[in-house]
Design a protein around this motif. Structure first.
Motif, PDB file in Angstrom:
ATOM      1  N   ALA A  43      97.581  70.436 -52.772  1.00  0.00           N
ATOM      2  CA  ALA A  43      98.305  71.259 -53.751  1.00  0.00           C
ATOM      3  C   ALA A  43      98.634  70.490 -55.024  1.00  0.00           C
ATOM      4  CB  ALA A  43      99.586  71.802 -53.115  1.00  0.00           C
ATOM      5  N   ASP A  44      98.756  69.158 -54.909  1.00  0.00           N
ATOM      6  CA  ASP A  44      99.130  68.342 -56.066  1.00  0.00           C
ATOM      7  C   ASP A  44      97.934  67.961 -56.939  1.00  0.00           C
ATOM      8  OD1 ASP A  44      98.109  66.830 -53.955  1.00  0.00           O
ATOM      9  OD2 ASP A  44      99.060  64.988 -54.702  1.00  0.00           O
ATOM     10  N   LEU A  45      96.738  68.388 -56.548  1.00  0.00           N
ATOM     11  CA  LEU A  45      95.520  68.014 -57.267  1.00  0.00           C
ATOM     12  C   LEU A  45      95.210  69.058 -58.340  1.00  0.00           C
ATOM     13  CD1 LEU A  45      93.446  65.759 -57.231  1.00  0.00           C
ATOM     14  CD2 LEU A  45      92.092  67.107 -55.610  1.00  0.00           C
ATOM     15  N   THR A  46      95.232  68.640 -59.612  1.00  0.00           N
ATOM     16  CA  THR A  46      94.992  69.561 -60.725  1.00  0.00           C
ATOM     17  C   THR A  46      93.522  69.523 -61.145  1.00  0.00           C
ATOM     18  OG1 THR A  46      95.497  67.888 -62.396  1.00  0.00           O
ATOM     19  CG2 THR A  46      97.343  69.195 -61.537  1.00  0.00           C
ATOM     20  N   ILE A  47      93.109  70.555 -61.866  1.00  0.00           N
ATOM     21  CA  ILE A  47      91.736  70.616 -62.367  1.00  0.00           C
ATOM     22  C   ILE A  47      91.468  69.456 -63.332  1.00  0.00           C
ATOM     23  CG2 ILE A  47      90.121  71.958 -63.760  1.00  0.00           C
ATOM     24  CD1 ILE A  47      91.387  74.482 -62.684  1.00  0.00           C
ATOM     25  N   GLY A  48      92.479  69.151 -64.152  1.00  0.00           N
ATOM     26  CA  GLY A  48      92.329  68.031 -65.085  1.00  0.00           C
ATOM     27  C   GLY A  48      92.077  66.716 -64.382  1.00  0.00           C
ATOM     28  N   SER A  49      92.803  66.496 -63.279  1.00  0.00           N
ATOM     29  CA  SER A  49      92.631  65.266 -62.501  1.00  0.00           C
ATOM     30  C   SER A  49      91.253  65.223 -61.845  1.00  0.00           C
ATOM     31  CB  SER A  49      93.732  65.159 -61.443  1.00  0.00           C
ATOM     32  OG  SER A  49      93.561  64.001 -60.672  1.00  0.00           O
ATOM     33  N   ILE A  50      90.798  66.364 -61.334  1.00  0.00           N
ATOM     34  CA  ILE A  50      89.479  66.429 -60.698  1.00  0.00           C
ATOM     35  C   ILE A  50      88.386  66.085 -61.710  1.00  0.00           C
ATOM     36  CG2 ILE A  50      87.790  67.956 -59.607  1.00  0.00           C
ATOM     37  CD1 ILE A  50      90.147  69.484 -58.378  1.00  0.00           C
ATOM     38  N   ILE A  51      88.539  66.636 -62.916  1.00  0.00           N
ATOM     39  CA  ILE A  51      87.518  66.395 -63.942  1.00  0.00           C
ATOM     40  C   ILE A  51      87.558  64.957 -64.450  1.00  0.00           C
ATOM     41  CG2 ILE A  51      86.762  67.003 -66.278  1.00  0.00           C
ATOM     42  CD1 ILE A  51      87.710  69.866 -65.692  1.00  0.00           C
ATOM     43  N   ASP A  53      89.272  62.145 -63.250  1.00  0.00           N
ATOM     44  CA  ASP A  53      89.218  61.046 -62.282  1.00  0.00           C
ATOM     45  C   ASP A  53      87.986  61.087 -61.396  1.00  0.00           C
ATOM     46  OD1 ASP A  53      91.596  60.193 -63.281  1.00  0.00           O
ATOM     47  OD2 ASP A  53      92.828  60.990 -61.665  1.00  0.00           O
ATOM     48  N   TYR A  54      87.502  62.297 -61.112  1.00  0.00           N
ATOM     49  CA  TYR A  54      86.379  62.399 -60.179  1.00  0.00           C
ATOM     50  C   TYR A  54      85.051  62.647 -60.894  1.00  0.00           C
ATOM     51  CZ  TYR A  54      83.534  63.787 -56.193  1.00  0.00           C
ATOM     52  OH  TYR A  54      82.521  63.875 -55.246  1.00  0.00           O
ATOM     53  N   TYR A  55      84.950  63.788 -61.619  1.00  0.00           N
ATOM     54  CA  TYR A  55      83.627  64.175 -62.116  1.00  0.00           C
ATOM     55  C   TYR A  55      83.157  63.364 -63.322  1.00  0.00           C
ATOM     56  CZ  TYR A  55      82.845  67.797 -58.753  1.00  0.00           C
ATOM     57  OH  TYR A  55      82.597  68.445 -57.572  1.00  0.00           O
ATOM     58  N   VAL A  56      84.058  62.869 -64.136  1.00  0.00           N
ATOM     59  CA  VAL A  56      83.622  61.970 -65.218  1.00  0.00           C
ATOM     60  C   VAL A  56      83.000  60.707 -64.636  1.00  0.00           C
ATOM     61  CG1 VAL A  56      84.423  60.467 -67.081  1.00  0.00           C
ATOM     62  CG2 VAL A  56      85.240  62.822 -66.955  1.00  0.00           C
ATOM     63  N   ASN A  57      83.670  60.142 -63.648  1.00  0.00           N
ATOM     64  CA  ASN A  57      83.145  58.938 -63.001  1.00  0.00           C
ATOM     65  C   ASN A  57      81.977  59.258 -62.082  1.00  0.00           C
ATOM     66  OD1 ASN A  57      85.184  56.882 -63.947  1.00  0.00           O
ATOM     67  ND2 ASN A  57      86.558  58.376 -63.012  1.00  0.00           N
ATOM     68  N   PHE A  58      81.955  60.459 -61.527  1.00  0.00           N
ATOM     69  CA  PHE A  58      80.815  60.905 -60.713  1.00  0.00           C
ATOM     70  C   PHE A  58      79.558  60.949 -61.574  1.00  0.00           C
ATOM     71  CE2 PHE A  58      78.080  64.358 -59.185  1.00  0.00           C
ATOM     72  CZ  PHE A  58      77.891  63.985 -57.863  1.00  0.00           C
ATOM     73  N   ILE A  59      79.672  61.474 -62.785  1.00  0.00           N
ATOM     74  CA  ILE A  59      78.529  61.548 -63.698  1.00  0.00           C
ATOM     75  C   ILE A  59      78.025  60.151 -64.050  1.00  0.00           C
ATOM     76  CG2 ILE A  59      77.845  62.163 -66.055  1.00  0.00           C
ATOM     77  CD1 ILE A  59      79.721  64.601 -65.784  1.00  0.00           C
ATOM     78  N   ILE A  60      78.954  59.232 -64.325  1.00  0.00           N
ATOM     79  CA  ILE A  60      78.558  57.851 -64.659  1.00  0.00           C
ATOM     80  C   ILE A  60      77.822  57.205 -63.493  1.00  0.00           C
ATOM     81  CG2 ILE A  60      79.423  55.539 -65.201  1.00  0.00           C
ATOM     82  CD1 ILE A  60      81.703  56.894 -66.742  1.00  0.00           C
ATOM     83  N   ASN A  61      78.375  57.358 -62.288  1.00  0.00           N
ATOM     84  CA  ASN A  61      77.768  56.730 -61.110  1.00  0.00           C
ATOM     85  C   ASN A  61      76.444  57.373 -60.729  1.00  0.00           C
ATOM     86  OD1 ASN A  61      79.642  54.638 -59.464  1.00  0.00           O
ATOM     87  ND2 ASN A  61      80.911  56.023 -60.648  1.00  0.00           N
ATOM     88  N   ILE A  62      76.416  58.709 -60.707  1.00  0.00           N
ATOM     89  CA  ILE A  62      75.188  59.388 -60.305  1.00  0.00           C
ATOM     90  C   ILE A  62      74.116  59.252 -61.365  1.00  0.00           C
ATOM     91  CG2 ILE A  62      75.498  61.727 -61.207  1.00  0.00           C
ATOM     92  CD1 ILE A  62      74.441  60.815 -57.633  1.00  0.00           C
ATOM     93  N   GLY A  63      74.537  59.237 -62.650  1.00  0.00           N
ATOM     94  CA  GLY A  63      73.573  59.034 -63.728  1.00  0.00           C
ATOM     95  C   GLY A  63      72.923  57.672 -63.650  1.00  0.00           C
TER      96      GLY A  63
END
Length: 361
Positions: A43-51, A53-63
């Motif tokens: 419940a404490d996880l916001t869309i901003g945090s997901i984008i 903390d997770y998906y910005v770094n996910f793009i860097i790593n997967i790229g």
């Protein structure tokens, strides 16, 4: 730079970034479909945090991970199109040798290599740290224990060793401490204590209930007491050894850690060495993959682009498979990380030279 060089270089870089732009959103969409239920559990996880903390770094790593694949496919695809449109025949008729034809390709490979080196050595480690922490907290629901260590053996100098049964990193407090000093194989001093406490203010250690024995020819000197403050050549952070941290260190920090760990007698550092060598071997593979892709794509085949892509993708799967195998084997204690990490590049480098010699003919 000739017009043909600019044309090929533009195609090289344009196709490469186009393939990345196509692949990454597809991978993100698949990942979202797999992770959405895990995100919703918190419940404490916001869309901003997901984008952020997770998906910005996910793009860097997967790229960074799919960069060799994207490069190979893009070069193979547009070179096959050049061959299919008989543009390579026209270049050949203009008395431009195959070696000269490769020049813009290698300029492009150099640009990609510099980009990949910067990513691997400096950007991806910082990104991996945030990405891993987020994944362990919200997706895997586990954390690497960085708060305490158990059964630590550490070599301080050539003749000095320490042993600690347990040490709490948050409290800077350990139990069952022992320090030993040798001359050759002969024990000269032993200092033990029930409790050891690191005093960060003045970088000293406090030993509680200590016992000190110095072995001398004239007779042993023994000393014991309730408390003693002293200095040792280590810090609490030196007691921590977690293999997964190798991916989270920038290269200067990783080199410093490896050098310090070697001087202090760490056992198996091969996981760290594999990570270190991989950061250079993968970017430099851009030249090898480019050469293979060009030599395959420059040949006009009866089956068209599809045949070239089939051969190329098959080779890439073999290359990626070899990378994973040598990464696992390189971490074993008796392995040679430097040789194993560069082994796939050696094999595919030999293949690239063979294809190049035949392509010139």
């Amino acid at each position: 730079m000739r017009i043909i060089d600019k044309y090929i270089l533009k195609k090289y870089l344009g196709s490469f970034f186009f393939v990345l732009i196509i692949l990454i959103p597809v991978i993100i969409a698949v990942d979202i479909s797999e992770k959405i239920d895990k995100f919703l559990r918190h419940a404490d996880l916001t869309i901003g945090s997901i984008i952020s903390d997770y998906y910005v770094n996910f793009i860097i790593n997967i790229g960074n991970m799919i960069l060799p694949l994207a490069l190979f496919i893009s070069v193979l695809f547009f070179t096959s199109k050049l061959a299919g449109n008989t543009e390579i025949i026209a270049i050949n008729n203009a008395k431009i040798s195959f070696t000269r034809f490769l020049k813009p390709y290698f300029i492009g490979a150099t640009i990609v290599t510099i980009l990949a080196l910067g990513l691997n050595h400096f950007i991806v480690p910082n990104s991996s740290k945030i990405f891993t922490e987020f994944s362990n907290t919200y997706i895997k629901n586990k954390r690497v224990n960085l708060k305490s260590v158990n059964n630590v053996n550490l070599q301080l100098t050539k003749n000095e060793y320490i042993f600690i049964r347990s040490f709490n990193m948050e409290r800077n407090r350990g139990n069952d401490f022992s320090y030993e000093k040798y001359e050759g194989n002969i024990l000269k001093e032993r200092l033990s204590a029930d409790v050891i406490i690191y005093k960060e203010k003045d970088s000293t250690y406090r030993l509680n209930n200590f016992y000190n024995r110095k072995l001398q020819e004239a007779g042993d000197v023994m000393r014991y007491g309730r408390r003693m403050d002293t200095i040792f050549n280590f810090e609490p952070s030196d007691l921590l050894y977690v293999e997964s941290l190798a991916k989270e260190m920038q290269t200067p920090e990783l080199l410093d850690y490896i050098a310090k760990s070697k001087s202090r007698g760490r056992g198996n550092l091969n996981t760290y060495l594999v990570e270190l060598h991989k950061r250079t071997s993968l970017p430099l593979a851009s030249y090898i993959l480019t050469l293979i892709a060009v030599t395959l794509g420059a040949v006009k085949r009866r089956g068209g682009i599809g045949i070239n892509l089939t051969i190329g993708v098959s080779l890439m799967f073999v290359y990626v498979f070899m990378l994973k195998i040598v990464e696992v084997l390189g971490g074993s204690p008796d392995a040679s990380p430097l040789f194993l990490v560069w082994f796939p590049n050696m094999i595919f480098g030999a293949l690239a030279i063979y294809l190049y010699v035949n392509a010139r003919k």
